[in-house]
Design a protein around this motif. Structure first.
Motif, PDB file in Angstrom:
ATOM      1  N   GLN A 206      28.219 -12.012  -5.022  1.00  0.00           N
ATOM      2  CA  GLN A 206      28.945 -11.444  -3.676  1.00  0.00           C
ATOM      3  C   GLN A 206      30.895 -12.433  -3.556  1.00  0.00           C
ATOM      4  OE1 GLN A 206      28.426  -8.393  -2.436  1.00  0.00           O
ATOM      5  NE2 GLN A 206      29.982  -8.896  -0.821  1.00  0.00           N
ATOM      6  N   GLU A 207      30.217 -14.135  -3.818  1.00  0.00           N
ATOM      7  CA  GLU A 207      31.416 -14.616  -3.042  1.00  0.00           C
ATOM      8  C   GLU A 207      33.015 -13.971  -3.852  1.00  0.00           C
ATOM      9  OE1 GLU A 207      30.883 -18.855  -3.063  1.00  0.00           O
ATOM     10  OE2 GLU A 207      31.288 -18.507  -4.669  1.00  0.00           O
ATOM     11  N   VAL A 208      32.537 -13.671  -5.720  1.00  0.00           N
ATOM     12  CA  VAL A 208      33.525 -13.039  -6.056  1.00  0.00           C
ATOM     13  C   VAL A 208      34.366 -11.767  -5.393  1.00  0.00           C
ATOM     14  CG1 VAL A 208      34.294 -12.375  -8.791  1.00  0.00           C
ATOM     15  CG2 VAL A 208      32.096 -13.611  -8.310  1.00  0.00           C
ATOM     16  N   ILE A 209      33.163 -11.192  -5.135  1.00  0.00           N
ATOM     17  CA  ILE A 209      33.664 -10.234  -4.301  1.00  0.00           C
ATOM     18  C   ILE A 209      34.110 -10.370  -2.821  1.00  0.00           C
ATOM     19  CG2 ILE A 209      32.591  -7.120  -3.194  1.00  0.00           C
ATOM     20  CD1 ILE A 209      32.631  -6.929  -5.617  1.00  0.00           C
ATOM     21  N   ASP A 210      33.636 -10.943  -2.562  1.00  0.00           N
ATOM     22  CA  ASP A 210      34.434 -11.422  -1.136  1.00  0.00           C
ATOM     23  C   ASP A 210      35.462 -11.788  -1.564  1.00  0.00           C
ATOM     24  OD1 ASP A 210      32.490 -10.378   0.107  1.00  0.00           O
ATOM     25  OD2 ASP A 210      31.494 -12.365   0.370  1.00  0.00           O
ATOM     26  N   GLY A 211      36.144 -12.788  -2.346  1.00  0.00           N
ATOM     27  CA  GLY A 211      37.218 -13.466  -2.891  1.00  0.00           C
ATOM     28  C   GLY A 211      38.120 -12.313  -3.876  1.00  0.00           C
ATOM     29  N   GLY A 219      43.062  -5.496   1.968  1.00  0.00           N
ATOM     30  CA  GLY A 219      41.505  -6.471   2.763  1.00  0.00           C
ATOM     31  C   GLY A 219      39.729  -6.258   2.074  1.00  0.00           C
ATOM     32  N   ARG A 220      39.911  -4.334   1.318  1.00  0.00           N
ATOM     33  CA  ARG A 220      38.786  -4.479   0.448  1.00  0.00           C
ATOM     34  C   ARG A 220      39.033  -4.686  -0.723  1.00  0.00           C
ATOM     35  NH1 ARG A 220      38.566   0.837   0.866  1.00  0.00           N
ATOM     36  NH2 ARG A 220      40.465   1.650   2.485  1.00  0.00           N
ATOM     37  N   LEU A 221      37.446  -4.007  -1.315  1.00  0.00           N
ATOM     38  CA  LEU A 221      37.817  -2.946  -2.521  1.00  0.00           C
ATOM     39  C   LEU A 221      38.208  -1.915  -2.518  1.00  0.00           C
ATOM     40  CD1 LEU A 221      36.902  -5.887  -3.579  1.00  0.00           C
ATOM     41  CD2 LEU A 221      35.625  -4.485  -5.238  1.00  0.00           C
ATOM     42  N   GLY A 222      38.480  -1.006  -3.610  1.00  0.00           N
ATOM     43  CA  GLY A 222      38.820   0.392  -3.345  1.00  0.00           C
ATOM     44  C   GLY A 222      37.082   1.308  -3.648  1.00  0.00           C
ATOM     45  N   LYS A 223      37.459   2.722  -2.846  1.00  0.00           N
ATOM     46  CA  LYS A 223      36.191   3.181  -2.861  1.00  0.00           C
ATOM     47  C   LYS A 223      35.538   4.340  -4.003  1.00  0.00           C
ATOM     48  CE  LYS A 223      35.864   2.538   2.282  1.00  0.00           C
ATOM     49  NZ  LYS A 223      35.993   3.541   3.473  1.00  0.00           N
ATOM     50  N   ILE A 224      34.982   4.534  -4.266  1.00  0.00           N
ATOM     51  CA  ILE A 224      34.360   5.894  -5.420  1.00  0.00           C
ATOM     52  C   ILE A 224      35.696   6.776  -5.352  1.00  0.00           C
ATOM     53  CG2 ILE A 224      33.200   4.108  -6.588  1.00  0.00           C
ATOM     54  CD1 ILE A 224      31.733   6.524  -5.527  1.00  0.00           C
ATOM     55  N   GLU A 225      35.514   6.788  -3.549  1.00  0.00           N
ATOM     56  CA  GLU A 225      35.882   8.317  -2.977  1.00  0.00           C
ATOM     57  C   GLU A 225      37.687   8.888  -3.072  1.00  0.00           C
ATOM     58  OE1 GLU A 225      33.728   6.486  -1.464  1.00  0.00           O
ATOM     59  OE2 GLU A 225      32.496   7.803  -1.822  1.00  0.00           O
ATOM     60  N   GLU A 226      38.250   7.424  -2.946  1.00  0.00           N
ATOM     61  CA  GLU A 226      39.365   6.925  -2.703  1.00  0.00           C
ATOM     62  C   GLU A 226      40.106   7.398  -3.967  1.00  0.00           C
ATOM     63  OE1 GLU A 226      39.758   4.355   1.247  1.00  0.00           O
ATOM     64  OE2 GLU A 226      39.731   3.096  -0.917  1.00  0.00           O
ATOM     65  N   VAL A 227      39.589   7.099  -5.511  1.00  0.00           N
ATOM     66  CA  VAL A 227      40.088   7.163  -6.612  1.00  0.00           C
ATOM     67  C   VAL A 227      39.502   8.560  -6.517  1.00  0.00           C
ATOM     68  CG1 VAL A 227      39.704   6.602  -9.375  1.00  0.00           C
ATOM     69  CG2 VAL A 227      39.312   5.351  -6.955  1.00  0.00           C
ATOM     70  N   GLY A 228      38.477   9.017  -6.698  1.00  0.00           N
ATOM     71  CA  GLY A 228      38.417  10.803  -6.608  1.00  0.00           C
ATOM     72  C   GLY A 228      39.126  11.483  -5.429  1.00  0.00           C
TER      73      GLY A 228
END
Ligand code: NAD
Length: 263
Positions: A206-211, A219-228
């Motif tokens: 989780q620390e890696v994801i937050d990093g 400020g966040r990772l992408g969502k699969i729906e956004e790629v969709g």
């Protein structure tokens, strides 16, 4: 009318992650969606969509197995008679420094990420040419085309190769009214990203994801729906004059000119 109404679309690697998101969004926009994956989980993902009232077909196929790929595409043609869009999404990553990476791991990436795209495209293209229309969308990445981290030589090589493939094929098939484009995501929260985080820090992924999130301007990772949604645009008539190019979807992660991006 929905943008994918009456369209037949194949998504590879659709059991989970980006492929699942792409399949869901295409279905939401009206497509009949064919979910192709090596994992048995593809049947559950397709069932979820069918239960929501969407027309789907599940194909348990390994994209590296040319005979199975051809048989799968034949089944689609037998049932639906044409293929309007192909989303080449199936892909893998295993982190290892170049000097430690064995040939088996290298070929694992090359076989799925390059040859897999090659195989499914080869089996699909004649049907698009016959119909004098088609959309091919390939999942590349910002990795290998714009940025890279240690451990990604094999993966980065394949993702850059997909861009070359996209451009060259786009040039060849333009006279047949077929477009070929690439999507270059930054980090998207999928089982692949979670696995990379675990490989990087097994004790605290989780620390890696937050990093990662803290280094992304949005400020966040992408969502699969956004790629969709991007895949659906490129697979639809809305993108009719776009071919041989790439669209980055990364929350601005490749944007910063300086190291400090948090503020
Ligand atoms: N997640 C990210 O941050 C990210 C970023 C950039 C690009 N991408 C690209 O998006 C695509 C999907 O990635 P993801 O994160 O959803 O991965 P994922 O590991 O979450 O899902 C990949 C899917 O591909 C399937 N697959 C693997 N090998 C296959 C094979 N031989 N035949 C058929 N299916 C196979 C898996 O079973 C799985 O369902 C990949 O091409 C990846 O390179 C992902």
């Amino acid at each position: 009318m929905k943008k994918m109404e009456n369209k037949i679309a194949i998504v590879t690697g659709a059991a989970m992650g980006n492929g699942k998101g792409i399949a869901e969004v295409l279905a939401k926009h009206g497509a009949t969606t064919i979910l192709l994956d090596v994992s048995k989980q593809v049947h559950d993902t397709a069932k979820e969509l069918t239960e929501r009232g969407f027309e789907t077909m599940a194909l348990e196929v390994d994209v590296t197995n040319n005979e199975d790929v051809k048989a799968g595409i034949d089944k689609v043609i037998e049932k639906y008679e044409r293929i309007d869009a192909l989303i080449n999404n199936a892909g893998v990553v295993r982190l290892a420094n170049f000097e430690d990476m064995d040939d088996e791991t290298r070929d694992f990436h090359f076989n799925i990420n390059i040859n897999g795209v090659w195989n499914v495209t080869k089996a699909t293209l004649p049907h698009m040419k016959k119909a004098k229309q088609g959309r091919i969308v390939n999942l590349s990445s910002v990795t290998g085309t714009m940025v890279a981290d240690p451990g990604e030589t094999a993966y980065a090589t394949t993702k850059a190769a997909i861009l070359g493939f996209t451009k060259s094929l786009a040039r060849e098939v333009a006279p047949d009214n077929i477009t070929v484009n690439a999507i270059l995501p930054g980090y998207v929260l999928t089982p692949m990203a979670e696995q990379m985080a675990k490989e990087t820090n097994p004790d605290n992924p989780q620390e890696v994801i937050d990093g990662i999130a803290s280094g992304v301007p949005l400020g966040r990772l992408g969502k699969i729906e956004e790629v969709g949604e991007l895949a659906a645009f490129l697979a639809s008539d809305e993108s009719s004059y776009i071919t041989g190019t790439q669209i980055v979807i990364d929350g601005g992660s490749t944007l910063p000119e300086t190291v400090s991006v948090g503020s």
